[in-house]
Each structure stands twice: as structure tokens, then as C-alpha cells.
Design an enzyme around this catalytic site. Structure first.
Site, PDB file in Angstrom:
ATOM      1  N   ALA A  94       0.712  -1.258   0.042  1.00 43.77           N
ATOM      2  CA  ALA A  94       0.072  -0.061  -0.052  1.00 43.77           C
ATOM      3  C   ALA A  94       1.002   1.265  -0.094  1.00 43.77           C
ATOM      4  O   ALA A  94       0.620   2.200  -0.744  1.00 43.77           O
ATOM      5  CB  ALA A  94      -1.075   0.137   1.280  1.00 43.77           C
ATOM      6  N   ASP A  95       1.845   1.199   0.711  1.00 40.61           N
ATOM      7  CA  ASP A  95       2.749   2.401   0.988  1.00 40.61           C
ATOM      8  C   ASP A  95       3.763   2.570  -0.444  1.00 40.61           C
ATOM      9  O   ASP A  95       3.750   3.451  -0.940  1.00 40.61           O
ATOM     10  CB  ASP A  95       3.880   2.143   1.997  1.00 40.61           C
ATOM     11  CG  ASP A  95       3.342   2.305   3.271  1.00 40.61           C
ATOM     12  OD1 ASP A  95       2.849   3.657   3.595  1.00 40.61           O
ATOM     13  OD2 ASP A  95       3.786   1.691   4.240  1.00 40.61           O
ATOM     14  N   LEU A  96       3.979   1.483  -1.046  1.00 39.56           N
ATOM     15  CA  LEU A  96       4.763   1.637  -2.306  1.00 39.56           C
ATOM     16  C   LEU A  96       4.035   2.043  -3.539  1.00 39.56           C
ATOM     17  O   LEU A  96       4.274   2.889  -4.099  1.00 39.56           O
ATOM     18  CB  LEU A  96       5.471   0.132  -2.652  1.00 39.56           C
ATOM     19  CG  LEU A  96       6.573  -0.327  -1.498  1.00 39.56           C
ATOM     20  CD1 LEU A  96       6.760  -1.785  -1.795  1.00 39.56           C
ATOM     21  CD2 LEU A  96       7.793   0.651  -1.622  1.00 39.56           C
ATOM     22  N   GLY A 140       3.356   5.611  -3.080  1.00 41.77           N
ATOM     23  CA  GLY A 140       4.556   6.448  -3.697  1.00 41.77           C
ATOM     24  C   GLY A 140       4.496   6.504  -5.096  1.00 41.77           C
ATOM     25  O   GLY A 140       4.795   7.611  -5.719  1.00 41.77           O
TER      26      GLY A 140
END
Length: 430
Positions: free
Chosen positions: A209-211, A214
Site C-alpha cells: 500500500a505504501d509503495l 508512492g
């Protein structure tokens, strides 16, 4: 604390070509990443990175990989949260370095600023006057309380592109919730699709989810910079962990919204294609992707199977009879070890592969050939190898590769603070 990982796994510099420099729009302090490397599609752009943890830093690192000068603003004393996320830590015991931090901060400068202080706010204002992009992933309302609302920042610099990443979105009934990757993997349904079965929800093995947030943020910024060429104005780009995961539901999403069906985890086999997945053989397993009827004919011919057997003639039939298909394929594979089996599948033209450990991946020559390993000199660790950027660029005139070749190590906390202050004191705002 171990210092074993202070030597590069492999040298990747020879796998990449020297890129021609493009002069930056603003001079950079001597010794900064921008001074050492000023090539790439975003050369000459200044990014102020106020983010921490992973989503925002990953977006800023992508922009740095493309040639932007990225100044990372960190809390004095502690820095980015990920500086303390470990083990593993490497380097000297008195100043251990988290490998987590090393994964998402290459090609950046670090400056420690207390944004609650008059000095910190004054320096940030100077940076915003010169910046093309600001990246932040604070909870909604934090920057406003510091005196840097969106309107205030655009009064300082009307051309500023602001990338803002949150967990659940910037508005709506749950916008106030903190966004952490695993929580969002569950809330956004990804864990219900991942695992051995419906009763075995599993997280993806990386903070996906973070990647993805980004990545979405970085391409949103590039689009906003392109639009700025026509309008002369910056704008706000917003994304969230929730939006980024829903955005990759793909065919599983339309299975719900169009077909009205509820997808569920089913292990290592594709829900809509068969045979497609991980299959056991003698002393191991292999993966195959039989994604068309032509491939099914090639596969069955190679292993002496009947492609038109009852219940197997079409992909839809095979999906409905997946359990039987798995049994038939694994019976055909039972006398083969993995390597001979992969060779036979390759000869038949059937896409196939092994399941590698990450250690095996980073020792794989194909990675170095694609520029996916970069060697950097770290102030404490010496020469280390990092996973590299995923994009390559080539000149349309002669086909020569213009991908950024040299990279700088993730910075120590406040490593460039004095240089940035000196640069601010000696440059004028355009």
C-alpha cells in the site's frame, strides 16, 4: 549490531551507461547529490520532502532517481521514523544504520529542521520559494497548524506542486484515521484475496500500500509539472493508501461491481485462468502460465495430454474444473525435477519459472543487466549495493541509454544541513 553488510553484493556499474548531464536550474551546494548528478527527466527540479516512513519517501526517491534534487527534512535528533526500524541494523554499534531507511532514501540530501521553531519555519519558507514540489504525508490538518496550509504555500510559491499522501483519504467520514500498510491491506480487501483460502487472510510480503501510494504520487507529480508548463501554476496532488490499493483491484474489483460476485483467496492459482499457478513436481515445484488456448495445445502436446478432454477444452471449462486440472498437471510433472521440467516447458514455448529466494534474486545476472543493482558510497558503511530504480531511458536519435548512472547513498541525519543553508543564503529566488 552487525556490520556484515558493508560490502556490495555485486558490482552493477558496468551494466549501466554513462548519462549525459543536463544543467540544473539552480546551483547545488558542493558535495550534494544534485551537484554530483544532474541528469534525467527531472533534472533541475527541486523537491522538498517533508514525508516520513515509506509512502512519501518512496515517491520522493522516485523523483530523485529521475534527476530531481531532493532535500529531505527530518526531525532533529531522531530523524525519519524508519531510521529506527530494525533489526537489521548495519554499521558501527555507536551509530547503527537501519536497512529499512536505506531502502527508500537514495539520492537525497538530509536536513534536520524543527518545524515548530521560528528558524525551522523560516528555512522551510526559503525552500518553498525555490521548490518545484513539496511531498508530505502528515495527517490532515498538521501542516495547517504549523502555518503551512495549501493556500499559504501557494502564496509563497504559486508554481509549487504539492503531493499529499494519507491513509484513508483527505476527506470523507474516516479521513482522520492513521494509515499503516497492513491495516490498509485488510481494510481495502487485499488480504481477503491473499492466502491459501478464504479462512487464511495474508498480508503481501512487502508494504504494498505504501509503495503503490508512492508510485501513484510520483506519477501524479510528473503530470502536474507537465500541466504547469501550460498554466504556469502548481496544484495539489492527493492520493492515499486506500485509493492505491482499490486502484489495483483490477479484475477482482469488476467481479464485484459488475458480476456481483465475492472474490476470495485461493492460494497460488489464478481465479480466472487455468492452468496458471504453482505446481508440484519431483523434489520441488514450478510455476506455469497457460494463458491462451494456443498455449494449452502446446502444453498438452508436450506432455501427451488430450487438449479436448471432457471439461478441459476451454479456459472457462478448466477454471470450473480447477481441482481436476491441478491433479492432471501435477501427475504429468511427477517424474521431473524442477530444472529439467523448466527446460522442457521452455522447449514447448510454455511460460514457466521458479520461485526464487530474494538472495537468489540479487545474485541473478539478469538483475545487474537491467540496472536493478546500484553501488553507492555510504559515509559509514563504505561501498554498499542497493536495489535500483525500475526505469531506463534511451535516446531516440541513436538508441544510446541515457539512464542515470551514478547514485548517492541514503544520507546520514542532517548530513547536508550546513550546505543547504549556505546555498539558500547565496541564491536568489527566480
Amino acid at each position: 549490531m552487525s556490520s556484515a553488510l558493508t560490502e556490495p553484493l555485486t558490482k552493477s556499474g558496468q551494466a549501466q551507461l554513462q548519462a549525459g548531464p543536463i544543467a540544473p536550474e539552480s546551483p547545488a551546494p558542493h558535495g550534494s547529490p544534485a551537484a554530483q548528478e544532474s541528469c534525467g527527466p527531472l533534472a533541475g527540479r527541486l523537491v522538498v520532502d517533508l514525508s516520513r516512513a515509506l509512502a512519501g519517501p518512496h515517491a520522493a526517491m522516485m523523483m530523485a532517481d529521475l534527476g530531481a534534487r531532493v532535500i529531505k527534512i527530518e526531525n532533529p535528533g531522531t530523524g525519519d521514523d524508519t531510521r529506527g526500524w530494525g533489526p537489521p541494523f548495519v554499521g558501527p554499534e555507536e551509530d547503527p544504520q537501519a536497512t529499512y531507511f536505506l531502502s527508500c532514501n537514495r539520492n537525497k540530501e538530509s536536513m534536520a529542521l524543527d518545524l515548530k521553531s521560528a528558524d525551522g519555519q523560516a528555512v522551510l519558507r526559503q525552500l518553498l520559494e525555490r521548490a518545484d514540489v513539496l511531498v508530505e504525508n502528515f495527517r490532515p490538518g498538521v501542516l495547517e497548524r504549523l502555518g503551512f496550509s495549501t493556500d499559504a504555500m501557494h502564496r509563497i510559491n504559486p508554481r509549487l506542486v504539492i503531493l499529499s499522501i494519507t491513509g484513508f483519504g483527505h476527506d470523507g467520514p474516516e479521513c482522520h484515521r492513521s494509515g499503516y500498510d497492513q491495516i490498509l491491506q485488510g481494510e481495502a480487501g487485499l488480504m481477503s484475496l491473499t492466502g491459501s483460502g478464504p479462512d487464511d487472510p495474508q498480508r503481501v510480503g512487502v508494504p504494498i500500500a505504501d509503495l503503490l501510494s508512492g508510485m501513484n504520487g510520483a506519477y501524479g507529480v510528473v503530470a502536474a509539472l507537465l500541466e504547469r508548463e501550460h498554466t504556469g501554476r502548481g496544484q495539489v496532488v492527493r492520493t492515499s493508501l486506500l485509493a492505491s490499493l482499490v486502484g489495483v483491484h483490477a479484475f477482482q474489483g469488476t467481479k464485484v461491481t459488475v458480476a456481483g460476485e465475492e472474490p476470495a483467496a485461493q492460494g497460488n492459482h489464478h481465479p480466472s485462468i487455468a492452468p496458471y499457478g504453482l505446481f508440484r513436481c519431483r523434489n520441488g515445484s514450478v510455476q506455469i502460465s497457460v494463458g491462451s488456448e494456443k498455449l494449452w495445445a502446446a502444453f498438452t502436446s508436450a506432455f501427451g495430454l488430450d487438449p479436448a478432454a471432457e471439461g478441459l477444452a476451454t479456459n472457462a471449462d478448466r477454471v470450473r474444473h480447477r481441482t481436476r486440472v491441478i491433479e492432471i498437471v501435477e501427475e504429468a510433472f511427477a517424474s521431473y525435477d524442477p530444472e529439467p521440467l523448466l527446460a522442457k516447458l521452455a522447449e514447448a514455448g510454455v511460460p514457466a519459472g521458479k520461485v526464487r529466494t530474494l538472495k537468489e534474486v540479487y545474485e541473478w545476472p539478469q538483475l545487474a543487466s537491467q540496472g536493478l543493482l546500484v553501488d553507492v558510497e555510504h559515509p559509514l558503511l563504505g561501498s554498499v549495493t542497493l536495489p535500483g530504480p525500475p526505469l531506463r531511458f534511451f535516446d531516440n536519435a541513436d538508441g544510446a541509454e541515457s539512464t542515470r548512472r551514478s547514485h548517492t547513498a541514503p544520507p546520514l541525519l542532517n548530513q547536508h544541513g550546513d550546505n543547504v543553508r549556505q546555498w539558500l543564503s547565496t541564491t536568489e529566488v527566480d
